[in-house]
Structure formats: C-alpha cells, structure tokens
Design a protein around this motif. Structure first.
Motif, PDB file in Angstrom:
ATOM      1  N   TYR A  51      -1.928   7.713 -12.131  1.00  0.00           N
ATOM      2  CA  TYR A  51      -0.671   7.344 -12.791  1.00  0.00           C
ATOM      3  C   TYR A  51      -0.296   5.898 -12.481  1.00  0.00           C
ATOM      4  O   TYR A  51       0.095   5.133 -13.381  1.00  0.00           O
ATOM      5  CB  TYR A  51       0.433   8.301 -12.329  1.00  0.00           C
ATOM      6  CG  TYR A  51       1.780   8.038 -12.949  1.00  0.00           C
ATOM      7  CD1 TYR A  51       2.008   8.267 -14.292  1.00  0.00           C
ATOM      8  CD2 TYR A  51       2.836   7.563 -12.169  1.00  0.00           C
ATOM      9  CE1 TYR A  51       3.247   8.029 -14.849  1.00  0.00           C
ATOM     10  CE2 TYR A  51       4.081   7.326 -12.722  1.00  0.00           C
ATOM     11  CZ  TYR A  51       4.286   7.557 -14.060  1.00  0.00           C
ATOM     12  OH  TYR A  51       5.520   7.312 -14.609  1.00  0.00           O
ATOM     13  N   ALA A  52      -0.421   5.502 -11.186  1.00  0.00           N
ATOM     14  CA  ALA A  52      -0.049   4.137 -10.796  1.00  0.00           C
ATOM     15  C   ALA A  52      -0.888   3.109 -11.553  1.00  0.00           C
ATOM     16  O   ALA A  52      -0.371   2.108 -12.057  1.00  0.00           O
ATOM     17  CB  ALA A  52      -0.219   3.955  -9.287  1.00  0.00           C
ATOM     18  N   GLU A  72       0.488   0.409 -14.377  1.00  0.00           N
ATOM     19  CA  GLU A  72       0.267  -1.040 -14.189  1.00  0.00           C
ATOM     20  C   GLU A  72      -0.464  -1.668 -15.361  1.00  0.00           C
ATOM     21  O   GLU A  72      -0.217  -2.819 -15.714  1.00  0.00           O
ATOM     22  CB  GLU A  72      -0.545  -1.275 -12.915  1.00  0.00           C
ATOM     23  CG  GLU A  72       0.325  -1.220 -11.693  1.00  0.00           C
ATOM     24  CD  GLU A  72      -0.254  -2.006 -10.548  1.00  0.00           C
ATOM     25  OE1 GLU A  72      -1.485  -1.975 -10.390  1.00  0.00           O
ATOM     26  OE2 GLU A  72       0.519  -2.631  -9.830  1.00  0.00           O
ATOM     27  N   ARG A 103       0.647  -5.858 -19.275  1.00  0.00           N
ATOM     28  CA  ARG A 103       1.580  -4.874 -19.787  1.00  0.00           C
ATOM     29  C   ARG A 103       2.300  -5.389 -21.020  1.00  0.00           C
ATOM     30  O   ARG A 103       3.268  -4.818 -21.468  1.00  0.00           O
ATOM     31  CB  ARG A 103       2.611  -4.555 -18.711  1.00  0.00           C
ATOM     32  CG  ARG A 103       2.711  -3.075 -18.443  1.00  0.00           C
ATOM     33  CD  ARG A 103       3.819  -2.776 -17.480  1.00  0.00           C
ATOM     34  NE  ARG A 103       3.540  -3.267 -16.161  1.00  0.00           N
ATOM     35  CZ  ARG A 103       4.451  -3.364 -15.198  1.00  0.00           C
ATOM     36  NH1 ARG A 103       5.682  -3.016 -15.414  1.00  0.00           N
ATOM     37  NH2 ARG A 103       4.138  -3.821 -14.016  1.00  0.00           N
ATOM     38  N   ILE A 119      -9.536   5.088  -2.505  1.00  0.00           N
ATOM     39  CA  ILE A 119      -9.611   3.619  -2.489  1.00  0.00           C
ATOM     40  C   ILE A 119     -10.785   3.069  -3.309  1.00  0.00           C
ATOM     41  O   ILE A 119     -10.596   2.207  -4.182  1.00  0.00           O
ATOM     42  CB  ILE A 119      -9.708   3.118  -1.029  1.00  0.00           C
ATOM     43  CG1 ILE A 119      -8.432   3.489  -0.263  1.00  0.00           C
ATOM     44  CG2 ILE A 119      -9.935   1.609  -0.985  1.00  0.00           C
ATOM     45  CD1 ILE A 119      -8.500   3.250   1.227  1.00  0.00           C
ATOM     46  N   GLU A 164       6.040  17.038 -11.921  1.00  0.00           N
ATOM     47  CA  GLU A 164       5.830  15.696 -12.465  1.00  0.00           C
ATOM     48  C   GLU A 164       4.854  15.685 -13.649  1.00  0.00           C
ATOM     49  O   GLU A 164       4.555  14.635 -14.203  1.00  0.00           O
ATOM     50  CB  GLU A 164       5.333  14.762 -11.346  1.00  0.00           C
ATOM     51  CG  GLU A 164       6.491  14.334 -10.428  1.00  0.00           C
ATOM     52  CD  GLU A 164       6.072  13.949  -9.036  1.00  0.00           C
ATOM     53  OE1 GLU A 164       4.879  14.109  -8.703  1.00  0.00           O
ATOM     54  OE2 GLU A 164       6.937  13.507  -8.259  1.00  0.00           O
ATOM     55  N   LEU A 222       0.853  -1.196   0.000  1.00  0.00           N
ATOM     56  CA  LEU A 222       0.000   0.000   0.000  1.00  0.00           C
ATOM     57  C   LEU A 222       0.885   1.240   0.000  1.00  0.00           C
ATOM     58  O   LEU A 222       2.003   1.202   0.515  1.00  0.00           O
ATOM     59  CB  LEU A 222      -0.842   0.026   1.272  1.00  0.00           C
ATOM     60  CG  LEU A 222      -2.285  -0.432   1.227  1.00  0.00           C
ATOM     61  CD1 LEU A 222      -2.940  -0.220   2.587  1.00  0.00           C
ATOM     62  CD2 LEU A 222      -3.092   0.309   0.174  1.00  0.00           C
ATOM     63  N   SER A 223       0.358   2.328  -0.535  1.00  0.00           N
ATOM     64  CA  SER A 223       1.107   3.579  -0.551  1.00  0.00           C
ATOM     65  C   SER A 223       1.503   3.988   0.859  1.00  0.00           C
ATOM     66  O   SER A 223       0.709   3.918   1.793  1.00  0.00           O
ATOM     67  CB  SER A 223       0.231   4.660  -1.168  1.00  0.00           C
ATOM     68  OG  SER A 223       0.455   5.891  -0.553  1.00  0.00           O
ATOM     69  N   LEU A 247      -6.493  12.356  -3.350  1.00  0.00           N
ATOM     70  CA  LEU A 247      -5.709  12.080  -2.138  1.00  0.00           C
ATOM     71  C   LEU A 247      -4.893  13.310  -1.722  1.00  0.00           C
ATOM     72  O   LEU A 247      -5.255  13.999  -0.774  1.00  0.00           O
ATOM     73  CB  LEU A 247      -4.810  10.847  -2.335  1.00  0.00           C
ATOM     74  CG  LEU A 247      -4.044  10.380  -1.091  1.00  0.00           C
ATOM     75  CD1 LEU A 247      -4.978  10.083   0.070  1.00  0.00           C
ATOM     76  CD2 LEU A 247      -3.229   9.116  -1.383  1.00  0.00           C
ATOM     77  N   THR A 248      -3.831  13.598  -2.488  1.00  0.00           N
ATOM     78  CA  THR A 248      -2.872  14.593  -2.004  1.00  0.00           C
ATOM     79  C   THR A 248      -3.464  16.000  -1.948  1.00  0.00           C
ATOM     80  O   THR A 248      -3.404  16.667  -0.916  1.00  0.00           O
ATOM     81  CB  THR A 248      -1.613  14.574  -2.891  1.00  0.00           C
ATOM     82  OG1 THR A 248      -1.116  13.248  -2.901  1.00  0.00           O
ATOM     83  CG2 THR A 248      -0.555  15.500  -2.347  1.00  0.00           C
ATOM     84  N   LEU A 283      -3.515  12.643  -9.228  1.00  0.00           N
ATOM     85  CA  LEU A 283      -2.598  12.356 -10.337  1.00  0.00           C
ATOM     86  C   LEU A 283      -1.825  11.058 -10.069  1.00  0.00           C
ATOM     87  O   LEU A 283      -1.648  10.220 -10.958  1.00  0.00           O
ATOM     88  CB  LEU A 283      -1.626  13.528 -10.501  1.00  0.00           C
ATOM     89  CG  LEU A 283      -0.688  13.509 -11.696  1.00  0.00           C
ATOM     90  CD1 LEU A 283      -1.461  13.686 -12.986  1.00  0.00           C
ATOM     91  CD2 LEU A 283       0.365  14.610 -11.590  1.00  0.00           C
ATOM     92  N   ALA A 284      -1.386  10.892  -8.810  1.00  0.00           N
ATOM     93  CA  ALA A 284      -0.545   9.731  -8.491  1.00  0.00           C
ATOM     94  C   ALA A 284      -1.333   8.421  -8.539  1.00  0.00           C
ATOM     95  O   ALA A 284      -0.836   7.413  -9.056  1.00  0.00           O
ATOM     96  CB  ALA A 284       0.079   9.909  -7.106  1.00  0.00           C
ATOM     97  N   VAL A 285      -2.570   8.448  -8.010  1.00  0.00           N
ATOM     98  CA  VAL A 285      -3.397   7.233  -8.045  1.00  0.00           C
ATOM     99  C   VAL A 285      -3.674   6.849  -9.500  1.00  0.00           C
ATOM    100  O   VAL A 285      -3.540   5.692  -9.902  1.00  0.00           O
ATOM    101  CB  VAL A 285      -4.721   7.445  -7.266  1.00  0.00           C
ATOM    102  CG1 VAL A 285      -5.672   6.287  -7.487  1.00  0.00           C
ATOM    103  CG2 VAL A 285      -4.437   7.597  -5.769  1.00  0.00           C
ATOM    104  N   ALA A 325     -10.397   0.806  -6.659  1.00  0.00           N
ATOM    105  CA  ALA A 325     -10.610  -0.641  -6.533  1.00  0.00           C
ATOM    106  C   ALA A 325     -11.675  -1.113  -7.528  1.00  0.00           C
ATOM    107  O   ALA A 325     -11.506  -2.150  -8.187  1.00  0.00           O
ATOM    108  CB  ALA A 325     -11.023  -0.974  -5.105  1.00  0.00           C
TER     109      ALA A 325
END
Lengths: 394, 140
Positions: free
Chosen positions: A128-129, A133, A375, A354, A69, A26-27, A321-322, A124-126, A358
């Motif tokens: 991006y991840a 993936e 991928r 979340i 970023e 988890l982050s 999130l951020t 952005l980060a969620v 999910a």
C-alpha cells in the motif's frame, strides 16, 4: 532486573523507536522489531509474561485492523483478476517452503507448515505504501495488486486457524460466537456507536476489544486460533469504518500507542541473535525458498493481469511483514517451533519486507501521471489553509 | 534580468524560513517571480499497517497545505508574484529536477533540513549545489 525496570526499559525503547522512525523515515514496526532484538540480546532479557499476553492480544488487534483496512467494494470489482494472483502468491511459497523445511532442513510437519505459512504472506501495508507513493493506488494495476494481497492474507489467516486446530467440544461455541459476532457486530454497531460512541471513554473501542478477547478465549479453548474470525470481523466492519473515519483513527491511536509496539518488540525479543548468526546458510535457503516460488508463480499471472508492470507487481507480492510475524509468533508461543526456527523465520520475513521493495522501487517503479513528479503535480496555489493541527514535516 | 525566476525550497524549518525571506527580498529587488517548492518526503518505508501509512500521509498533506498557504500569504504581503508547488520524492533530487525543467535562474534553500534522514546521504543543500543547473544560494 525487576518487572517494573523491564517495563521502563521497554517503554523507553518504544519511545526511541518512534523517534528513530520519524528521523530516518523507516516504519516504526520494523524499528521496534530490530530494537527488540538488540535490547533482549544486550540485556539478556526474556519475554516477560505480561509482554507475552499484551503481544498476543496486539497480534489479534493487528489482524482485525488488517481486515478493517481492506477496500471491500474495490475487491468486489477486481476479485476475478486478483484471485489467481493472490492464491498462487500464497500456495506456491507455502508448498515450496514447507517442502524445503521438511525435507531439506529436517523440520517436522507442523514446523514446516508454520514455515510455509509465515513465508507465504504478502504485506498489505508495504504494498500500500509503495502504491500510494507512486500514485498507482488509483490505477487498475494498483487496485488489482491490493486485492490480490488481500486474497493472500486471507489464505494465510485461514491456514493459521484451520491447519493447527485439534478440535475439542469448545470448537462449537468458538464457531457460534465467531459467526454471531461477524453477523451481529456490523448490524449492531450503528446503534451501539450512536448511543455510546463519540466519548472520551471510548465504548466503541472497548466493544471491539471485548469481542476480540472473547474470540481469543474461545479459540484457545477450542485448540484453535482467533486469526480468521478476527480478520473477517475486521472485514465486515470495514464499511462502517469507511463511513466513520474518526472511529478508525481512534482505534489506530490506541493500537499504535500501546498495543502494536509491544507486539513487534516481543517479536524482536524472541529472536536469538547468536543462533541466527550461526544459521546464515539456512537463512539464505529459506529466503530463496520464499522468493523463487513467488516469482515463478506470480510473474506469469502478473504478465497477464498487470502488464506492463509484471515485475513490479511480482516483487511487491513477494514482500511480507505483519502476518509473517504473527504466524511465527503463534508457532513459537504454541511450542510448535523453537527459538532458532523462529529467529530464522523472522529474519526472512524482515528481509522480504526490505529486499523486494527496495528492488521494485529502485529499478521497476512505474512513473504515473504527467511531468516529472511521480504522483502528478500538486499545485497548491489555490489551496485553502489547512485546519489547525500539528503536522509532520518532510 | 539576472534572476527572473527564483525557485525557493521550503520545508517549515527555521533555516528554510530564512531562505524564503531572502528569496522574497531578492525577488522584490529583481522584480522576479518566485516558486516555493515543498517536497513531501517519502512515506514510512516497510510499514506494518495500512493505518500507519494512511495517518502519516494525512498528516503530511495537512502540514504541506498549511505550509503552502503560509508561503502564499507571505509572498502576497511582500508584493511578490509567487506560486507554490508541492511534490513527493527525495528533496535534493526533486529540487534539482524542478530547477532544470522549469528553467529557473536561481535556487534558494536553507543549509539544513528537519531530520536526520535529510543528512544521511549528505545535506540536501550540498547535493542541490552539486546537481542544480543554475546558481544556488544556501542560506544560514
């Protein structure tokens, strides 16, 4: 508990958060946030002054990094398609959450604006991840999604800086310094970094930190917030960091090791678990108030621009999130919202990181590439040995 | 030939090292072809910064390149025909799927992985044993 005992406890908590993050995948930020809630409520701890200060600075550093970023060339290619999704993704929940807070929950208009801003964000980060993936970061849909997220983010930081400003004469030096740094830093950076950079004493990181502290100070004197200039400063520095990855990595190391943990810990420690427990109904209302307009606004545009992945796109645009945490903490620190309101907003922000992610990953994740892998096969029979260094496993 | 194609799961842990050694031994005896499969676990879920995602991805890529090169070297040393496949995803799911799609005769894997998450939903070995379409050898 003495100040040093609190510091020892919190640094220990940060260490545990890192270990748990690696073990369960988890982050680390999310775990720091959750452990902050646990530690503060279990030990009946308030947020110490030093943590409040470090956390505020870390929030600005995070904002700068979020700007740095952004893939600017990609955004320039995709901005037309992304602009409408990004703007609707911001304005629809901002308006609906704001109205719900004001009329249904009885918050005053500034509190409602904080609520609207905190819950209008997209992470952005969620996003991006998930894109990395799935391999979608290389596809048009992924590029548009990232650009749209950037639009939503910049709308959030602009709102944070502009909505709560009560102009004083200090607004002039604040604007002048912001413009001077935004114009001057990317131009001066190559010379400065060439002359003083690449040293263990890290003058290049100190230059960025000094610039951010200057913006924070002037922003405070101007009764405003340094989020917007910090974000744009990061943005204009992004091409420099693209060319000089090592500098960006060093900045990340400093940030992840010492700054962002305190930011998320502070966020968690400011949550009043008892008040949150007593307001679960309101929590549900706020969550729905974020999700419904995100869906109603983004889905029709996603069908046009990111088909056939419209539902997947809409779900990812509903994450946060951020910037949700940054906005909520700003509202709490500025005395605009109380701890109960803050706790509610943070809980919805975490839920929005979340739940839609999910659902998107389990039910709507597109399969990219050929064969069975998401991928694409990565046959490494001909790969050269990697450079020496410790890697993560699994 | 009972075991013409062997799939062995590698993750750099001590248990997977033992499993890999057993797979090479068996392949030599049976004159079998070995595929070493490394499954890159997921990136940190619900990350707060792009940097966190980027750095973990970079570290994973570096680690798995090194793991793959080491597997090839050991296969060559043992005189066994080997290839390496690195795939993203959840270990048990990917191993079972590759075993089925590749028509392997045997899956070899260690009884325990690196991290708590490897055991959160039951061990990878247990789940592969349950779902793989061929015999499974779990090595201690």
């Amino acid at each position: 508990m003495s100040e040093i005992a609190v510091a020892a406890l919190l640094v220990g908590t940060i260490l545990v958060a890192s270990m748990v993050s690696v073990e369960i995948g988890l982050s680390v930020a999310l775990i720091e946030l959750l452990l902050g809630v646990v530690v503060a409520n279990a030990f009946d701890l308030g947020v110490p002054t030093w943590l409040a200060f470090l956390g505020s600075f870390a929030g600005i550093v995070l904002t700068f990094q979020a700007g740095a970023e952004v893939d600017v060339p990609q955004f320039k290619r995709e901005w037309r398609a992304s602009l409408s999704i990004g703007l609707v993704s911001f304005f629809a929940p901002f308006a609906v959450v704001g109205l719900v807070c004001y009329y249904a929950l009885g918050w005053d208009h500034r509190q409602a604006e904080i609520g609207g801003l905190a819950l209008s964000t997209t992470s952005l980060a969620v996003v991006y991840a998930v894109l990395v993936e799935t391999g979608l970061n290389r596809e048009l849909v992924g590029k548009r999604l990232m650009s749209a997220t950037f639009v939503t983010d910049i709308a959030t930081v602009a709102g944070l800086t502009v909505l709560f400003v009560k102009p004083t004469p200090w607004a002039i030096p604040f604007v002048v310094a912001s413009v001077a740094l935004i114009v001057g830093l990317p131009r001066g950076a190559p010379w400065f970094f060439g002359r003083y950079g690449n040293r263990v004493i890290e003058p290049e990181i100190k230059l960025v930190f000094a610039s951010l502290f200057l913006l924070m100070w002037l922003g405070e004197r101007a009764n405003s917030q340094a989020a917007l200039p910090a974000f744009i400063l990061g943005l204009v520095m992004s091409s420099h960091y693209t060319r000089h990855r090592t500098e960006q990595e060093r900045m990340r190391v400093v940030s992840f090791a010492f700054l962002t943990p305190f930011f998320f810990l502070k966020g968690g420690m400011s949550v009043d678990a008892a008040a949150l427990w007593a307001s679960l109904g309101t929590l549900g209302v706020l969550f729905v108030a974020k999700m419904v307009p995100k869906f109603g606004g983004v889905y029709p545009l996603a069908r046009r621009y990111t088909a056939p992945h419209a539902t997947f796109t809409t779900l990812l645009m509903s994450t946060g999130l951020t910037f949700g945490t940054i906005t909520s903490l700003y509202g709490l620190n500025a005395g605009i919202i109380d701890r109960t309101q803050f706790s509610l907003l943070i809980a919805v922000v975490v839920l929005s990181a979340i739940v839609p992610t999910a659902i998107a990953q389990h039910f709507f994740e597109p399969r990219v590439g050929t064969g069975s892998t998401r991928r694409g096969d990565q046959s490494v029979a001909a790969m050269a040995p990697a450079p020496e260094g410790e890697g993560v496993r699994g | 030939m009972p075991f013409g194609r062997i799939l062995v799961a590698i993750d750099g842990s001590e248990c997977s090292d033992h499993a890999f050694a057993k797979a090479l031994e068996l392949a030599k005896l049976a004159d079998a072809h070995v595929t070493a499969l490394a499954v890159e676990g997921p990136l940190p879920a619900y990350a707060a910064t792009v940097g966190e995602v980027d750095e973990v991805k970079r570290e994973k890529d570096m680690f798995f390149r090194s793991l793959a090169a080491e597997a090839l070297r050991r296969g060559d040393e043992a005189g066994v025909a080997i290839d390496v496949d690195v795939r993203p995803g959840h270990a048990a799911e990917v191993i079972s799927r590759v075993a089925e799609e590749g028509g392997y005769d045997l899956v070899v894997l260690g009884h325990r992985g690196h991290f708590v998450r490897d055991r959160l939903l039951g061990s990878t070995a247990d789940r592969v044993a349950e779902h793989a379409p061929c015999p499974v050898m779990i090595v201690r």
